[in-house]
Design an enzyme around this catalytic site. Structure first.
Site, PDB file in Angstrom:
ATOM      1  N   SER A 171      -7.121 -41.101  75.717  1.00 29.01           N
ATOM      2  CA  SER A 171      -6.070 -40.083  75.811  1.00 29.01           C
ATOM      3  C   SER A 171      -6.668 -38.735  75.505  1.00 29.01           C
ATOM      4  CB  SER A 171      -4.945 -40.390  74.813  1.00 29.01           C
ATOM      5  OG  SER A 171      -4.025 -39.313  74.733  1.00 29.01           O
ATOM      6  N   TYR A 214      -2.081 -42.610  66.309  1.00 24.07           N
ATOM      7  CA  TYR A 214      -2.379 -42.650  67.748  1.00 24.07           C
ATOM      8  C   TYR A 214      -3.654 -41.861  68.045  1.00 24.07           C
ATOM      9  CZ  TYR A 214      -1.700 -42.162  72.810  1.00 24.07           C
ATOM     10  OH  TYR A 214      -1.863 -42.195  74.168  1.00 24.07           O
ATOM     11  N   LYS A 266      -7.165 -43.490  69.587  1.00 21.45           N
ATOM     12  CA  LYS A 266      -7.702 -43.111  70.893  1.00 21.45           C
ATOM     13  C   LYS A 266      -9.101 -42.510  70.780  1.00 21.45           C
ATOM     14  CE  LYS A 266      -4.379 -44.562  73.499  1.00 21.45           C
ATOM     15  NZ  LYS A 266      -4.601 -45.667  74.474  1.00 21.45           N
TER      16      LYS A 266
END
Length: 259
Positions: free
Chosen positions: A149, A164, A168
């Site tokens: 991402s 998150y 990533k």
């Protein structure tokens, strides 16, 4: 010598996409099938995966199957690989795409929430990449593509999502490490880092509507990406055209991280 059009074709290639029942995974699976590949739609939601497999098979004429798997379970992942190889007749390309996000301030994030995100986004990528890599090393090589991402490169705002972002970033470093280990074994490993993408799930979320306006105001292109705008990079990395690409991260974010 083959032409670029011929090298971009995926005829005869066997590919799986985890998290392929909806969203970015579904769109990439569609593009891969349109380029000639046979596809396994892997998802924890079997019924939705079956619907997606049927839809893609009907629109492309390719062999598309649905496989249920929990990518955080080593046993499920091993079974997944065996099922795909049996039903498709091999495995040439792996798209490890399943992931999730929980938006909570770090001070309010429970350890269970942290573990849930890290387990799916990082452990799940490791387990699926490891299993696919083992098979490919034993069967002449292949290509592995892990979904990271733009959040691996920046800290998103205004939403808090430390778990998150960390997961990533880990996906990119993991993928580079695997790329180095497997470079001489015929297995390429790369990552795709999408920016904000206009999936149905995102667009239909009442909670995200205020954020979408903020994201678009800050985006150089003043819009979110379309899921189909990932199909080109997906086909490239799955095809023989990308034979010298490994250990790389491809940011498809409309220059969001270029500020």
């Amino acid at each position: 010598m083959t032409t670029i059009n011929e090298r971009l074709r995926l005829d005869g290639k066997k590919i799986y996409v985890t998290g392929g029942a909806q969203g970015l995974g579904k769109s990439m699976a569609q593009g891969l099938a349109e380029a000639g590949a046979d596809i396994a739609i892997v998802d924890i939601q079997l019924e939705k995966a079956q619907e997606t497999a049927k839809e893609i098979a009907e629109s492309t004429g390719r062999n598309v199957i649905a496989v249920k798997a929990d990518v955080t379970s080593p046993e499920d992942v091993d079974k997944m690989i065996k099922t795909i190889v049996t039903k498709l007749g091999g495995l040439d390309v792996a798209f490890n795409n399943a992931g999730m996000v929980i938006n909570t301030p770090a001070t309010e994030t429970s350890f269970e929430q942290w573990q849930k995100v890290i387990n799916l986004n990082l452990n799940g990528i490791f387990l699926t990449a490891q299993a696919a890599g083992k098979y490919m090393i034993e069967h002449g090589g292949g290509s592995i593509v892990n979904t990271a991402s733009m959040s691996a490169h920046i800290v998103n705002r205004p939403q808090p999502q430390a778990s998150y972002n960390a997961s990533k970033a880990g996906v990119i470093q993991l993928s580079k490490s695997l790329a180095i280990e497997w470079a001489k074994k015929g297995v390429r490993v790369n990552t795709i880092s999408p920016g904000y993408m206009a999936t149905d799930l995102t667009l239909n979320s009442e909670a995200l509507k205020p954020l979408i306006k903020i994201w678009n105001d800050w985006a150089p292109m003043e819009r979110m990406g379309k899921p189909e705008e990932l199909q080109g990079i997906a086909v490239y990395l799955a095809s023989d055209t990308s034979s010298f690409a490994t250990g790389a991260d491809f940011q498809i974010d409309g220059a969001f991280t270029a500020w």
